[in-house]
Design an enzyme around this catalytic site. Structure first.
Site, PDB file in Angstrom:
ATOM      1  N   GLU A 185      42.022 122.299  54.625  1.00 23.02           N
ATOM      2  CA  GLU A 185      43.531 122.484  55.142  1.00 23.02           C
ATOM      3  C   GLU A 185      44.384 122.277  53.829  1.00 23.02           C
ATOM      4  O   GLU A 185      44.177 121.078  52.997  1.00 23.02           O
ATOM      5  CB  GLU A 185      43.657 121.414  56.291  1.00 23.02           C
ATOM      6  CG  GLU A 185      43.099 121.680  57.451  1.00 23.02           C
ATOM      7  CD  GLU A 185      43.184 120.908  58.810  1.00 23.02           C
ATOM      8  OE1 GLU A 185      43.029 121.144  59.563  1.00 23.02           O
ATOM      9  OE2 GLU A 185      43.670 119.688  58.365  1.00 23.02           O
TER      10      GLU A 185
ATOM     11  N   ASN B 123      42.119 118.294  63.363  1.00 22.73           N
ATOM     12  CA  ASN B 123      42.023 116.945  64.107  1.00 22.73           C
ATOM     13  C   ASN B 123      42.974 117.023  65.246  1.00 22.73           C
ATOM     14  O   ASN B 123      42.717 116.366  66.362  1.00 22.73           O
ATOM     15  CB  ASN B 123      42.438 115.752  63.303  1.00 22.73           C
ATOM     16  CG  ASN B 123      41.253 115.384  62.414  1.00 22.73           C
ATOM     17  OD1 ASN B 123      40.059 115.705  62.694  1.00 22.73           O
ATOM     18  ND2 ASN B 123      41.452 114.670  61.416  1.00 22.73           N
TER      19      ASN B 123
ATOM     20  N   SER C 124      43.641 112.134  56.134  1.00 27.93           N
ATOM     21  CA  SER C 124      43.433 112.951  57.228  1.00 27.93           C
ATOM     22  C   SER C 124      44.295 112.653  58.216  1.00 27.93           C
ATOM     23  O   SER C 124      44.432 113.261  59.635  1.00 27.93           O
ATOM     24  CB  SER C 124      41.928 112.671  57.923  1.00 27.93           C
ATOM     25  OG  SER C 124      41.768 111.457  57.783  1.00 27.93           O
TER      26      SER C 124
ATOM     27  N   HIS D 293      42.756 118.613  52.331  1.00 31.73           N
ATOM     28  CA  HIS D 293      42.054 118.136  53.383  1.00 31.73           C
ATOM     29  C   HIS D 293      40.741 118.672  53.763  1.00 31.73           C
ATOM     30  O   HIS D 293      40.672 119.500  54.209  1.00 31.73           O
ATOM     31  CB  HIS D 293      42.893 118.018  54.731  1.00 31.73           C
ATOM     32  CG  HIS D 293      42.215 117.228  55.764  1.00 31.73           C
ATOM     33  ND1 HIS D 293      42.327 117.231  56.935  1.00 31.73           N
ATOM     34  CD2 HIS D 293      41.524 115.922  55.702  1.00 31.73           C
ATOM     35  CE1 HIS D 293      41.414 116.438  57.885  1.00 31.73           C
ATOM     36  NE2 HIS D 293      41.097 115.560  56.809  1.00 31.73           N
TER      37      HIS D 293
HETATM   38  P1  NAI Z   1      35.327 105.730  51.418  1.00 29.63           P
HETATM   39  O1  NAI Z   1      35.761 104.450  51.763  1.00 29.63           O
HETATM   40  O2  NAI Z   1      34.047 106.277  51.380  1.00 29.63           O
HETATM   41  O3  NAI Z   1      35.703 105.644  49.657  1.00 29.63           O
HETATM   42  C1  NAI Z   1      37.124 105.550  49.364  1.00 29.63           C
HETATM   43  C2  NAI Z   1      36.947 105.230  47.845  1.00 29.63           C
HETATM   44  O4  NAI Z   1      38.164 104.817  47.479  1.00 29.63           O
HETATM   45  C3  NAI Z   1      35.981 103.606  47.659  1.00 29.63           C
HETATM   46  O5  NAI Z   1      34.937 104.145  46.905  1.00 29.63           O
HETATM   47  C4  NAI Z   1      37.147 102.726  46.957  1.00 29.63           C
HETATM   48  O6  NAI Z   1      36.585 101.855  45.986  1.00 29.63           O
HETATM   49  C5  NAI Z   1      37.987 103.721  46.319  1.00 29.63           C
HETATM   50  N1  NAI Z   1      39.481 103.055  46.170  1.00 29.63           N
HETATM   51  C6  NAI Z   1      40.091 102.534  47.261  1.00 29.63           C
HETATM   52  N2  NAI Z   1      41.351 102.088  46.545  1.00 29.63           N
HETATM   53  C7  NAI Z   1      41.293 102.872  45.284  1.00 29.63           C
HETATM   54  C8  NAI Z   1      42.597 102.776  44.312  1.00 29.63           C
HETATM   55  N3  NAI Z   1      43.590 102.226  44.672  1.00 29.63           N
HETATM   56  N4  NAI Z   1      42.437 103.634  43.518  1.00 29.63           N
HETATM   57  C9  NAI Z   1      41.092 104.163  43.335  1.00 29.63           C
HETATM   58  N5  NAI Z   1      40.019 104.140  43.985  1.00 29.63           N
HETATM   59  C10 NAI Z   1      40.245 103.366  45.210  1.00 29.63           C
HETATM   60  O7  NAI Z   1      36.443 106.749  51.958  1.00 29.63           O
HETATM   61  P2  NAI Z   1      36.180 108.196  52.284  1.00 29.63           P
HETATM   62  O8  NAI Z   1      35.467 108.506  53.512  1.00 29.63           O
HETATM   63  O9  NAI Z   1      35.684 109.074  51.301  1.00 29.63           O
HETATM   64  O10 NAI Z   1      37.582 108.712  52.600  1.00 29.63           O
HETATM   65  C11 NAI Z   1      38.807 108.886  51.723  1.00 29.63           C
HETATM   66  C12 NAI Z   1      40.011 109.678  52.036  1.00 29.63           C
HETATM   67  O11 NAI Z   1      39.276 111.024  52.664  1.00 29.63           O
HETATM   68  C13 NAI Z   1      40.495 108.831  53.430  1.00 29.63           C
HETATM   69  O12 NAI Z   1      42.079 109.151  52.725  1.00 29.63           O
HETATM   70  C14 NAI Z   1      40.209 109.391  54.329  1.00 29.63           C
HETATM   71  O13 NAI Z   1      41.050 109.419  55.490  1.00 29.63           O
HETATM   72  C15 NAI Z   1      40.000 110.920  53.963  1.00 29.63           C
HETATM   73  N6  NAI Z   1      39.016 111.718  54.672  1.00 29.63           N
HETATM   74  C16 NAI Z   1      37.837 111.110  55.019  1.00 29.63           C
HETATM   75  C17 NAI Z   1      36.937 111.807  55.813  1.00 29.63           C
HETATM   76  C18 NAI Z   1      35.543 111.164  56.377  1.00 29.63           C
HETATM   77  O14 NAI Z   1      35.080 111.681  57.157  1.00 29.63           O
HETATM   78  N7  NAI Z   1      34.991 110.155  55.538  1.00 29.63           N
HETATM   79  C19 NAI Z   1      37.255 113.225  56.155  1.00 29.63           C
HETATM   80  C20 NAI Z   1      38.666 113.758  55.708  1.00 29.63           C
HETATM   81  C21 NAI Z   1      39.359 112.921  55.005  1.00 29.63           C
END
Ligand code: NAI
Length: 506
Positions: free
Chosen positions: A153, A191, A120, A141
């Site tokens: 997006e 955003n 994001s 996104h």
């Molecule tokens: P989260 O923390 O809930 O999940 C991330 C997951 O990725 C974790 O389960 C972790 O174990 C895993 N992980 C970390 N490094 C890794 C790797 N090298 N290889 C494989 N798995 C790995 O995070 P979330 O909220 O799901 O966000 C994920 C992405 O989406 C980020 O880039 C965030 O900026 C983006 N995003 C998040 C939003 C939100 O509201 N939470 C909205 C839109 C985008």
């Protein structure tokens, strides 16, 4: 580019799980991978529960759920991504970690596989920089919760082949989402477009114009938004929104429109984050927002003499139409008589400026915000200067509440509350269009689906309120405050000059 049938999802957190859900439901073969095996098991459990509920509610048949479950395969080794057509990455928001993953993926997947990131806040071009084939890297996104937020997006990095984005658009539609296309610029569309609401709300609070609950009530009940800035920040929580405010401000090189507020910096540092900590701009007891007590409006005394200043033609006409229906003596004399309430209707100016410019009696002068209509039931806003007598303010509140409409009183502010917020929101969206980050249509679609803004999006809000009035509000606010954050976008200015809709493009 060949058709996409199978999708690999890396990261089984909140976002990865949601993307896996809609992809599996849409009939794609989905491989879900996470460095933590527990995250995958948890995501599968969660999806099992979500799908069971969908069956209970009659939204999916048991056969459809069975098919979606079959489509979703948990992977414990990244090498299992070797034959997918598209990878969607949703791991931790860290550029180096994402770049390392993309590099590693290139050695696993086929040459034609698309690599997409759900980031994001990071640049797609920067993530792609680590790849041998940056032309296949794009942004995809989604918003949280993925299944309910029906917009995505599609972001084109500087080296992305546009055919890659064309494919993502098709895939998004197959998943039941509305795709919007954006250039690789900080905050993309949603955003970016969402900044002015929070930032201007905070500026209003910092200037002591009104308390948090009053600002929110005005945005909802006067301007017609679903939520005000403080309710919204309590929902998203300041550990998310404060760093985003700082990041967008710095990524646009201290653009004054995005200047964050020390109000959120202090609250963020103190852990007063919002709903999830039980305390934010509001307190929450058992999950219920606690509102400050409001007093009933004072009683209107028939026969009140009111002099409406004929200073702003539109504001005057609107206020005159309302006042003609209320039980008062409306005076049409050239000058304000000594015993009358003085009502002014500025666009973008504060009471002090109007009083000073036209030599009015400050003690008896209040301003009425006419920009959003004055019909019964739509919250009305009365603004007073530091010299307005309490008794005259009370008379004004009683008058404007006399048909059963709620009235808020605010302190002096160039542009009241809603004029400031809405003009800033529309101006921000205009500037996104001016920079060619997305089309006018996609800006409206993205923001209406992503943020729930009324009238089909911020540019349409601008047309609804009136581009000419918003331009005037911004110019006056800039003049009164000297703050460059209010300078009108050229997009807005030119469309007003040429008398066309804010959605007009060549
Ligand atoms: P989260 O923390 O809930 O999940 C991330 C997951 O990725 C974790 O389960 C972790 O174990 C895993 N992980 C970390 N490094 C890794 C790797 N090298 N290889 C494989 N798995 C790995 O995070 P979330 O909220 O799901 O966000 C994920 C992405 O989406 C980020 O880039 C965030 O900026 C983006 N995003 C998040 C939003 C939100 O509201 N939470 C909205 C839109 C985008």
């Amino acid at each position: 580019m060949s058709a996409v049938n199978s999708i690999g999802i890396i990261g089984a957190g909140a976002m990865g799980q949601g993307i896996a859900q809609i992809a599996a439901q849409a009939g794609y073969m989905v491989r879900l991978f996470d460095v933590r095996e527990a995250a995958i098991t948890q995501a599968q459990d969660q999806l099992g529960k979500i799908w069971a509920r969908q069956v209970e509610r009659g939204r999916m048949s048991p056969e459809q759920v069975q098919q979606a479950q079959t489509n979703l395969i948990a992977c414990t080794d990244l090498a299992q991504m070797s034959d997918v057509d598209l990878v969607v990455e949703a791991i931790v928001e860290n550029l180096t970690v994402k770049q390392d993953l993309f590099k590693q993926l290139e050695s696993i997947v086929s040459d034609t596989c698309i690599l997409a990131s759900n980031t994001s806040s990071l640049s797609i071009t920067a993530i792609a920089q680590a790849c041998e084939k940056p032309n296949r890297v794009a942004g995809f996104h989604f918003f949280n919760p993925v299944a309910l937020m029906k917009v995505v997006e599609v972001i084109e990095g500087l080296r992305t082949d546009s055919s890659v984005c064309d494919q993502l658009v098709i895939i998004a539609k197959k998943m039941g989402h509305t795709p919007v296309r954006a250039k690789d610029m900080p905050g993309f569309i949603v955003n970016h477009a969402g900044r002015p609401m929070n930032i201007e709300g905070l500026k209003i609070a910092q200037e002591q114009v009104a308390d948090f609950a009053t600002v929110d009530a005005i945005m909802r009940e006067q301007a017609g938004f679903r939520m005000g800035p403080f309710e919204l920040m309590d929902l998203t929580a300041l550990d998310v929104s404060h760093p985003v405010m700082e990041s967008i401000y710095n990524q646009f090189y201290q653009e004054p429109r995005f200047r964050p507020s020390p109000i959120t910096a202090v609250r963020y540092a103190g852990g007063i984050l919002g709903r999830k900590t039980g305390e934010g701009f509001y307190r929450y007891v058992d999950g219920q927002k606690q509102l400050p007590e409001t007093l009933p409006a004072p009683e209107h005394k028939a026969g009140l003499k009111v002099w409406l200043a004929p200073l702003h033609p539109e504001g005057y006409a609107r206020a005159h139409a309302l006042l003609s229906t209320l039980d008062i003596v409306l005076l049409e004399t050239e000058e304000a008589p000594d015993d009358a309430l003085i009502v002014v209707t500025p666009y973008g100016e504060d009471v002090a400026t109007v009083v000073a410019n036209f030599g009015l009696d400050a003690a008896r002068t209040v301003a009425l915000d006419t920009a959003f209509g004055l019909e019964t039931g739509r919250r009305r806003v009365v603004m007073r200067s530091l010299l307005t007598d309490d008794a005259w303010t009370e008379s004004a509140v009683a008058l404007f509440a006399s048909d059963g409409t709620e009235v808020s009183v605010i302190e002096d502010s160039a542009g009241f509350v809603a004029q400031r917020l809405v003009a800033s929101i529309v101006n921000g969206a205009c500037d996104i269009a001016q920079q060619g980050i997305a089309t006018a249509e996609d800006i409206d679609t993205a923001v209406s689906l992503g943020l729930g803004y009324p009238h089909g999006g911020p540019l349409s809000v601008g047309d609804h309120v009136g581009g000419d009035l918003l331009l005037e509000i911004l110019q006056s606010m800039q003049f009164v405050t000297g703050d460059m954050r209010y300078r009108p976008s050229l997009w807005l200015q030119r469309r007003v000059q040429l008398g066309v809709s804010l959605r007009t493009t060549r």
